[in-house]
Write a protein that holds these residues in place. Structure first.
Motif, PDB file in Angstrom:
ATOM      1  N   TRP A   1      -4.885   4.120 -18.638  1.00  0.00           N
ATOM      2  CA  TRP A   1      -4.040   3.063 -19.172  1.00  0.00           C
ATOM      3  C   TRP A   1      -2.582   3.288 -18.753  1.00  0.00           C
ATOM      4  N   THR A   2      -2.117   4.530 -18.834  1.00  0.00           N
ATOM      5  CA  THR A   2      -0.742   4.831 -18.437  1.00  0.00           C
ATOM      6  C   THR A   2      -0.512   4.548 -16.964  1.00  0.00           C
ATOM      7  N   VAL A   3      -1.466   4.913 -16.114  1.00  0.00           N
ATOM      8  CA  VAL A   3      -1.327   4.686 -14.677  1.00  0.00           C
ATOM      9  C   VAL A   3      -1.293   3.192 -14.379  1.00  0.00           C
ATOM     10  N   ARG A   4      -2.176   2.433 -14.970  1.00  0.00           N
ATOM     11  CA  ARG A   4      -2.228   0.982 -14.711  1.00  0.00           C
ATOM     12  C   ARG A   4      -0.933   0.304 -15.117  1.00  0.00           C
ATOM     13  N   VAL A   5      -0.404   0.663 -16.281  1.00  0.00           N
ATOM     14  CA  VAL A   5       0.837   0.053 -16.751  1.00  0.00           C
ATOM     15  C   VAL A   5       1.992   0.393 -15.810  1.00  0.00           C
ATOM     16  N   ALA A   6       2.084   1.669 -15.394  1.00  0.00           N
ATOM     17  CA  ALA A   6       3.177   2.083 -14.508  1.00  0.00           C
ATOM     18  C   ALA A   6       3.084   1.394 -13.147  1.00  0.00           C
ATOM     19  N   VAL A   7       1.885   1.326 -12.593  1.00  0.00           N
ATOM     20  CA  VAL A   7       1.711   0.697 -11.276  1.00  0.00           C
ATOM     21  C   VAL A   7       2.048  -0.791 -11.347  1.00  0.00           C
ATOM     22  N   ARG A   8       1.577  -1.480 -12.345  1.00  0.00           N
ATOM     23  CA  ARG A   8       1.829  -2.920 -12.468  1.00  0.00           C
ATOM     24  C   ARG A   8       3.328  -3.203 -12.607  1.00  0.00           C
ATOM     25  N   GLU A   9       3.982  -2.460 -13.492  1.00  0.00           N
ATOM     26  CA  GLU A   9       5.396  -2.709 -13.752  1.00  0.00           C
ATOM     27  C   GLU A   9       6.267  -2.373 -12.543  1.00  0.00           C
ATOM     28  N   GLN A  10       6.058  -1.215 -11.942  1.00  0.00           N
ATOM     29  CA  GLN A  10       6.915  -0.802 -10.834  1.00  0.00           C
ATOM     30  C   GLN A  10       6.678  -1.635  -9.579  1.00  0.00           C
ATOM     31  N   MET A  11       5.440  -2.066  -9.354  1.00  0.00           N
ATOM     32  CA  MET A  11       5.176  -2.891  -8.178  1.00  0.00           C
ATOM     33  C   MET A  11       5.847  -4.253  -8.301  1.00  0.00           C
ATOM     34  N   ILE A  12       5.778  -4.861  -9.480  1.00  0.00           N
ATOM     35  CA  ILE A  12       6.435  -6.150  -9.676  1.00  0.00           C
ATOM     36  C   ILE A  12       7.947  -6.007  -9.525  1.00  0.00           C
ATOM     37  N   GLY A  13       8.522  -4.939 -10.074  1.00  0.00           N
ATOM     38  CA  GLY A  13       9.952  -4.728  -9.927  1.00  0.00           C
ATOM     39  C   GLY A  13      10.363  -4.522  -8.482  1.00  0.00           C
ATOM     40  N   TRP A  14       9.542  -3.783  -7.734  1.00  0.00           N
ATOM     41  CA  TRP A  14       9.841  -3.553  -6.307  1.00  0.00           C
ATOM     42  C   TRP A  14       9.768  -4.855  -5.506  1.00  0.00           C
ATOM     43  N   LEU A  15       8.771  -5.688  -5.782  1.00  0.00           N
ATOM     44  CA  LEU A  15       8.658  -6.964  -5.084  1.00  0.00           C
ATOM     45  C   LEU A  15       9.846  -7.869  -5.412  1.00  0.00           C
TER      46      LEU A  15
ATOM     47  N   ARG B   1       0.834  -1.211   0.000  1.00  0.00           N
ATOM     48  CA  ARG B   1       0.000   0.000   0.000  1.00  0.00           C
ATOM     49  C   ARG B   1       0.864   1.254   0.000  1.00  0.00           C
ATOM     50  N   GLU B   2       1.898   1.255   0.826  1.00  0.00           N
ATOM     51  CA  GLU B   2       2.779   2.425   0.876  1.00  0.00           C
ATOM     52  C   GLU B   2       3.525   2.594  -0.443  1.00  0.00           C
ATOM     53  N   LYS B   3       3.950   1.479  -1.050  1.00  0.00           N
ATOM     54  CA  LYS B   3       4.640   1.570  -2.340  1.00  0.00           C
ATOM     55  C   LYS B   3       3.700   2.070  -3.427  1.00  0.00           C
ATOM     56  N   LEU B   4       2.446   1.637  -3.385  1.00  0.00           N
ATOM     57  CA  LEU B   4       1.468   2.136  -4.350  1.00  0.00           C
ATOM     58  C   LEU B   4       1.304   3.637  -4.238  1.00  0.00           C
ATOM     59  N   ARG B   5       1.241   4.129  -3.027  1.00  0.00           N
ATOM     60  CA  ARG B   5       1.133   5.574  -2.834  1.00  0.00           C
ATOM     61  C   ARG B   5       2.348   6.300  -3.406  1.00  0.00           C
ATOM     62  N   ASP B   6       3.555   5.749  -3.169  1.00  0.00           N
ATOM     63  CA  ASP B   6       4.763   6.392  -3.693  1.00  0.00           C
ATOM     64  C   ASP B   6       4.799   6.355  -5.224  1.00  0.00           C
ATOM     65  N   ILE B   7       4.353   5.247  -5.802  1.00  0.00           N
ATOM     66  CA  ILE B   7       4.347   5.158  -7.270  1.00  0.00           C
ATOM     67  C   ILE B   7       3.397   6.188  -7.868  1.00  0.00           C
ATOM     68  N   LEU B   8       2.221   6.317  -7.283  1.00  0.00           N
ATOM     69  CA  LEU B   8       1.227   7.247  -7.833  1.00  0.00           C
ATOM     70  C   LEU B   8       1.665   8.699  -7.682  1.00  0.00           C
TER      71      LEU B   8
ATOM     72  N   GLU C   1       4.549   9.828  -8.015  1.00  0.00           N
ATOM     73  CA  GLU C   1       5.531  10.122  -9.048  1.00  0.00           C
ATOM     74  C   GLU C   1       4.989   9.912 -10.457  1.00  0.00           C
ATOM     75  N   CYS C   2       3.722   9.540 -10.591  1.00  0.00           N
ATOM     76  CA  CYS C   2       3.116   9.286 -11.902  1.00  0.00           C
ATOM     77  C   CYS C   2       2.308  10.512 -12.336  1.00  0.00           C
ATOM     78  N   PRO C   3       2.718  11.225 -13.398  1.00  0.00           N
ATOM     79  CA  PRO C   3       1.983  12.427 -13.818  1.00  0.00           C
ATOM     80  C   PRO C   3       0.559  12.141 -14.289  1.00  0.00           C
ATOM     81  N   ALA C   4       0.287  10.924 -14.738  1.00  0.00           N
ATOM     82  CA  ALA C   4      -1.044  10.620 -15.270  1.00  0.00           C
ATOM     83  C   ALA C   4      -2.085  10.421 -14.171  1.00  0.00           C
ATOM     84  N   TRP C   5      -1.660  10.192 -12.931  1.00  0.00           N
ATOM     85  CA  TRP C   5      -2.616  10.022 -11.827  1.00  0.00           C
ATOM     86  C   TRP C   5      -3.214  11.375 -11.468  1.00  0.00           C
TER      87      TRP C   5
END
Length: 381
Positions: free
Chosen positions: A313-327, A268-275, A277-281
């Protein structure tokens, strides 16, 4: 000598006069376009200079042809031909002038409301496009009918055609039933605000943008540069998704399948940090929770928001990719794993019949203890 000069003066004078008037008119329109940059009317009117010059030339030749005394035996045929050219070019000119006026009015409306109400602008654009197609069709039909009426045979047959118009209308209606249904569906789409040019739609599982709407078909431009052409009656008879209907804001979903030991709170905290930094959110909302569980994994769902379909679409792609990389970097144990176990050997002829096969030292193979990685099947030395 007079027989040569007379037609040359009449025909040549008509052509020269047409070129002079056409050049002068085009010059005035070009100057007006340079002086008034805020309106595209004068530049759009210049598109009609060819039918304008045809109208002038046909009118001058039609009015002065009798004075030329050229081919007197063919005077009726030449006169009728000039009349047909005059009618056709006049219809062409009327369509160009109407298109210029309508396009100018739409440009002013769109520039004033493009930022405040883009959905309304797309709706007006759809209506304007279909109205112009209807106007062009009406003008074309009227011009064709006028051309036919210049022939005496068609005028004489007018009464009989009028008497049989009812039967012909019924026959044409039955024969063109699908075409008429598509035409009425086109009017329903244009003025019912069901779908507009520029809307983001999902049709038969295909995601794309409405590129063109006519009275009979609709073209969807997909994300992978394909064009899907469908009859407009499809959109009045079957359900479809219109992501641009109402407000363009959207909520997107991202799923992960992770191990049961995954750190949900840290995700949850990582999701908040990703969003952040995401301009599309768009900053409206986000959420992450566990929505399902299986014997080997659990399903984690994230909700994100954006201002339109492209940004979601941009937000979903960024969140999916960065979360998997972080894990994978910080919590590799949280990724799903495939658990394996030792195989149970089948009964042997030399065994005791219960699936245990003695080894050379008399110890059953099932009683051997393996240490370390069970998936490797190698005993500890």
């Amino acid at each position: 000598m007079e027989n040569l000069l007379r037609p040359l003066i009449v025909v040549g004078g008509s052509v020269v006069l047409t070129l002079v008037i056409g050049w002068a008119t085009d010059f005035l329109l070009r100057k007006a376009d340079e002086r008034h940059h805020e309106t595209p009317l004068w530049g759009l009117l210049r598109r009609g200079r060819i039918p304008y010059m045809l109208v002038l030339c046909a009118a001058l030749l039609r009015g002065s042809y009798d004075e030329a005394e050229l081919l007197p035996s063919r005077a009726d045929g030449v006169g009728r031909t000039l009349t047909l050219v005059l009618i056709g070019s006049a219809a062409w000119l009327v369509i160009r002038i109407a298109a210029a006026i309508v396009e100018t009015s739409y440009s002013r409306y769109a520039s004033a409301r493009a930022h405040r109400d883009p959905a309304r602008v797309r709706r007006v654009r759809t209506q304007v496009t279909l109205i112009m197609r209807v106007v062009s069709a009406i003008v074309g039909v009227v011009a064709a009918a006028t051309m036919l009426l210049t022939f005496p045979a068609f005028r004489a047959a007018g009464a009989s055609l009028l008497a049989s118009a009812g039967i012909l209308g019924i026959v044409a209606g039955v024969a063109a039933q699908s075409t008429l249904s598509n035409m009425f569906a086109g009017f329903q789409i244009a003025f019912g605000d069901m779908v507009r040019i520029g809307d983001t739609v999902v049709v038969d599982g295909e995601w794309g943008t409405v590129e063109e709407i006519t009275l009979t078909f609709l073209t969807v431009h997909t994300w992978d540069e394909r064009r899907i052409t469908m009859p407009v009656s499809y959109f009045t008879s079957k359900p479809f998704e219109n992501w641009s209907r109402g407000t363009p804001q959207m909520t997107g979903i991202v799923f992960w399948h992770v191990d049961h030991s995954a750190p949900v709170e840290a995700m949850r905290e990582k999701l908040r940090d990703i969003l952040r930094e995401c301009p599309a959110w768009d900053g409206r909302a986000y959420n992450l929770c566990v929505t399902d569980s299986t014997p080997s994994t659990m399903q984690v769902r994230a909700l994100v928001t954006a201002k339109d379909a492209d940004d979601i679409w941009t937000v979903r792609v960024a969140v999916r990719e960065q979360m998997i990389g972080w894990l994978a970097d910080e919590h590799p144990y949280a990724l799903p794993r495939v658990n394996t176990a030792d195989a149970i050997l089948p009964p042997s002829r030399n065994g005791n019949g219960n699936g245990h096969r003695p080894s050379q030292d008399g110890v059953p193979a099932q009683q051997r203890r393996y240490h370390g990685n069970h998936s490797s099947g190698r005993p500890e030395r």
